[in-house]
Design a protein around this motif. Structure first.
Motif, PDB file in Angstrom:
ATOM      1  N   TYR A  15       0.871  -1.166   0.000  1.00  0.00           N
ATOM      2  CA  TYR A  15       0.000   0.000   0.000  1.00  0.00           C
ATOM      3  C   TYR A  15       0.910   1.218   0.000  1.00  0.00           C
ATOM      4  O   TYR A  15       1.813   1.321   0.816  1.00  0.00           O
ATOM      5  CB  TYR A  15      -0.939  -0.031   1.212  1.00  0.00           C
ATOM      6  N   SER A  16       0.655   2.130  -0.937  1.00  0.00           N
ATOM      7  CA  SER A  16       1.624   3.158  -1.267  1.00  0.00           C
ATOM      8  C   SER A  16       0.921   4.425  -1.729  1.00  0.00           C
ATOM      9  O   SER A  16      -0.299   4.459  -1.850  1.00  0.00           O
ATOM     10  CB  SER A  16       2.503   2.594  -2.388  1.00  0.00           C
ATOM     11  N   THR A  17       1.704   5.470  -1.991  1.00  0.00           N
ATOM     12  CA  THR A  17       1.245   6.666  -2.699  1.00  0.00           C
ATOM     13  C   THR A  17       2.289   6.996  -3.759  1.00  0.00           C
ATOM     14  O   THR A  17       3.424   6.527  -3.689  1.00  0.00           O
ATOM     15  CB  THR A  17       1.096   7.885  -1.758  1.00  0.00           C
ATOM     16  N   GLN A  18       1.896   7.818  -4.719  1.00  0.00           N
ATOM     17  CA  GLN A  18       2.823   8.218  -5.780  1.00  0.00           C
ATOM     18  C   GLN A  18       3.956   9.086  -5.254  1.00  0.00           C
ATOM     19  O   GLN A  18       5.065   9.051  -5.767  1.00  0.00           O
ATOM     20  CB  GLN A  18       2.066   8.979  -6.882  1.00  0.00           C
ATOM     21  N   TRP A  19       3.701   9.886  -4.243  1.00  0.00           N
ATOM     22  CA  TRP A  19       4.670  10.878  -3.761  1.00  0.00           C
ATOM     23  C   TRP A  19       5.565  10.374  -2.637  1.00  0.00           C
ATOM     24  O   TRP A  19       6.463  11.087  -2.205  1.00  0.00           O
ATOM     25  CB  TRP A  19       3.933  12.133  -3.313  1.00  0.00           C
ATOM     26  N   CYS A  20       5.369   9.171  -2.163  1.00  0.00           N
ATOM     27  CA  CYS A  20       6.104   8.651  -1.000  1.00  0.00           C
ATOM     28  C   CYS A  20       7.511   8.185  -1.394  1.00  0.00           C
ATOM     29  O   CYS A  20       7.673   7.212  -2.128  1.00  0.00           O
ATOM     30  CB  CYS A  20       5.327   7.500  -0.380  1.00  0.00           C
ATOM     31  N   GLY A  21       8.525   8.894  -0.884  1.00  0.00           N
ATOM     32  CA  GLY A  21       9.914   8.525  -1.169  1.00  0.00           C
ATOM     33  C   GLY A  21      10.290   7.162  -0.609  1.00  0.00           C
ATOM     34  O   GLY A  21      11.021   6.401  -1.242  1.00  0.00           O
ATOM     35  N   TYR A  22       9.787   6.828   0.572  1.00  0.00           N
ATOM     36  CA  TYR A  22      10.067   5.519   1.170  1.00  0.00           C
ATOM     37  C   TYR A  22       9.470   4.395   0.319  1.00  0.00           C
ATOM     38  O   TYR A  22      10.065   3.328   0.176  1.00  0.00           O
ATOM     39  CB  TYR A  22       9.515   5.430   2.591  1.00  0.00           C
ATOM     40  N   CYS A  23       8.313   4.666  -0.254  1.00  0.00           N
ATOM     41  CA  CYS A  23       7.666   3.674  -1.128  1.00  0.00           C
ATOM     42  C   CYS A  23       8.498   3.446  -2.384  1.00  0.00           C
ATOM     43  O   CYS A  23       8.731   2.299  -2.784  1.00  0.00           O
ATOM     44  CB  CYS A  23       6.259   4.138  -1.504  1.00  0.00           C
ATOM     45  N   HIS A  24       8.956   4.536  -2.994  1.00  0.00           N
ATOM     46  CA  HIS A  24       9.778   4.418  -4.207  1.00  0.00           C
ATOM     47  C   HIS A  24      11.072   3.659  -3.909  1.00  0.00           C
ATOM     48  O   HIS A  24      11.487   2.800  -4.698  1.00  0.00           O
ATOM     49  CB  HIS A  24      10.100   5.804  -4.790  1.00  0.00           C
ATOM     50  N   ARG A  25      11.683   3.951  -2.770  1.00  0.00           N
ATOM     51  CA  ARG A  25      12.930   3.277  -2.402  1.00  0.00           C
ATOM     52  C   ARG A  25      12.691   1.777  -2.228  1.00  0.00           C
ATOM     53  O   ARG A  25      13.428   0.951  -2.784  1.00  0.00           O
ATOM     54  CB  ARG A  25      13.489   3.869  -1.113  1.00  0.00           C
ATOM     55  N   LEU A  26      11.654   1.408  -1.489  1.00  0.00           N
ATOM     56  CA  LEU A  26      11.382  -0.010  -1.256  1.00  0.00           C
ATOM     57  C   LEU A  26      11.008  -0.721  -2.548  1.00  0.00           C
ATOM     58  O   LEU A  26      11.464  -1.841  -2.790  1.00  0.00           O
ATOM     59  CB  LEU A  26      10.289  -0.183  -0.204  1.00  0.00           C
ATOM     60  N   ARG A  27      10.231  -0.068  -3.392  1.00  0.00           N
ATOM     61  CA  ARG A  27       9.869  -0.686  -4.672  1.00  0.00           C
ATOM     62  C   ARG A  27      11.111  -0.976  -5.504  1.00  0.00           C
ATOM     63  O   ARG A  27      11.238  -2.045  -6.083  1.00  0.00           O
ATOM     64  CB  ARG A  27       8.904   0.210  -5.449  1.00  0.00           C
ATOM     65  N   SER A  28      12.051  -0.023  -5.581  1.00  0.00           N
ATOM     66  CA  SER A  28      13.258  -0.286  -6.379  1.00  0.00           C
ATOM     67  C   SER A  28      14.104  -1.378  -5.757  1.00  0.00           C
ATOM     68  O   SER A  28      14.704  -2.181  -6.477  1.00  0.00           O
ATOM     69  CB  SER A  28      14.071   0.955  -6.660  1.00  0.00           C
ATOM     70  N   GLN A  29      14.149  -1.461  -4.441  1.00  0.00           N
ATOM     71  CA  GLN A  29      14.895  -2.544  -3.786  1.00  0.00           C
ATOM     72  C   GLN A  29      14.240  -3.902  -4.062  1.00  0.00           C
ATOM     73  O   GLN A  29      14.938  -4.877  -4.358  1.00  0.00           O
ATOM     74  CB  GLN A  29      14.980  -2.296  -2.281  1.00  0.00           C
ATOM     75  N   ILE A  42      -3.140   4.169  -2.203  1.00  0.00           N
ATOM     76  CA  ILE A  42      -4.223   4.454  -1.264  1.00  0.00           C
ATOM     77  C   ILE A  42      -4.978   5.737  -1.615  1.00  0.00           C
ATOM     78  O   ILE A  42      -6.065   5.973  -1.079  1.00  0.00           O
ATOM     79  CB  ILE A  42      -3.733   4.501   0.200  1.00  0.00           C
ATOM     80  N   GLU A  43      -4.436   6.536  -2.506  1.00  0.00           N
ATOM     81  CA  GLU A  43      -5.130   7.755  -2.925  1.00  0.00           C
ATOM     82  C   GLU A  43      -6.008   7.525  -4.148  1.00  0.00           C
ATOM     83  O   GLU A  43      -6.805   8.389  -4.499  1.00  0.00           O
ATOM     84  CB  GLU A  43      -4.120   8.865  -3.203  1.00  0.00           C
ATOM     85  N   LYS A  44      -5.879   6.366  -4.774  1.00  0.00           N
ATOM     86  CA  LYS A  44      -6.646   6.090  -5.987  1.00  0.00           C
ATOM     87  C   LYS A  44      -7.612   4.922  -5.843  1.00  0.00           C
ATOM     88  O   LYS A  44      -8.519   4.788  -6.660  1.00  0.00           O
ATOM     89  CB  LYS A  44      -5.693   5.804  -7.150  1.00  0.00           C
ATOM     90  N   VAL A  45      -7.405   4.065  -4.862  1.00  0.00           N
ATOM     91  CA  VAL A  45      -8.232   2.873  -4.704  1.00  0.00           C
ATOM     92  C   VAL A  45      -9.157   3.048  -3.502  1.00  0.00           C
ATOM     93  O   VAL A  45      -8.678   3.175  -2.372  1.00  0.00           O
ATOM     94  CB  VAL A  45      -7.359   1.610  -4.539  1.00  0.00           C
TER      95      VAL A  45
END
Length: 89
Positions: A15-29, A42-45
């Motif tokens: 569960y994420s947002t487009q603007w979340c830096g922590y989310c982007h970091r974890l996704r790339s890892q 969570i902002e679109k669903v």
């Protein structure tokens, strides 16, 4: 993206947002490690914030990961994710 009530296609849903830096970091890892995951913004669903709030005592903290066994982690490291997935295998 997967709706919160849809059948997941991976062992973990982020569960994420487009603007979340922590989310982007974890996704790339996770991508680098070849770990499959579904993403729910969570902002679109609709109702996705409810899932996140249940896990985080009313807070909309992301990234929140929910696993196939129903357990969850908030802002985990990639090592935490790998360890959890190993227990599900």
């Amino acid at each position: 993206m997967t709706a919160p009530d849809a059948a997941p296609t991976a062992a973990v849903t982020m569960y994420s947002t487009q603007w979340c830096g922590y989310c982007h970091r974890l996704r790339s890892q996770l991508d680098r490690e070849g770990i499959a995951y579904d993403v729910v913004d969570i902002e679109k669903v609709p109702d996705a914030t409810f899932v996140v709030e249940q896990v985080n005592r009313g807070n909309q903290t992301v990234p929140t990961l929910v696993y196939a066994d129903g357990s969850a982690q908030t802002n985990p490291s990639v090592a935490d994710v790998k360890a959890k997935l190993a227990t599900l295998a």
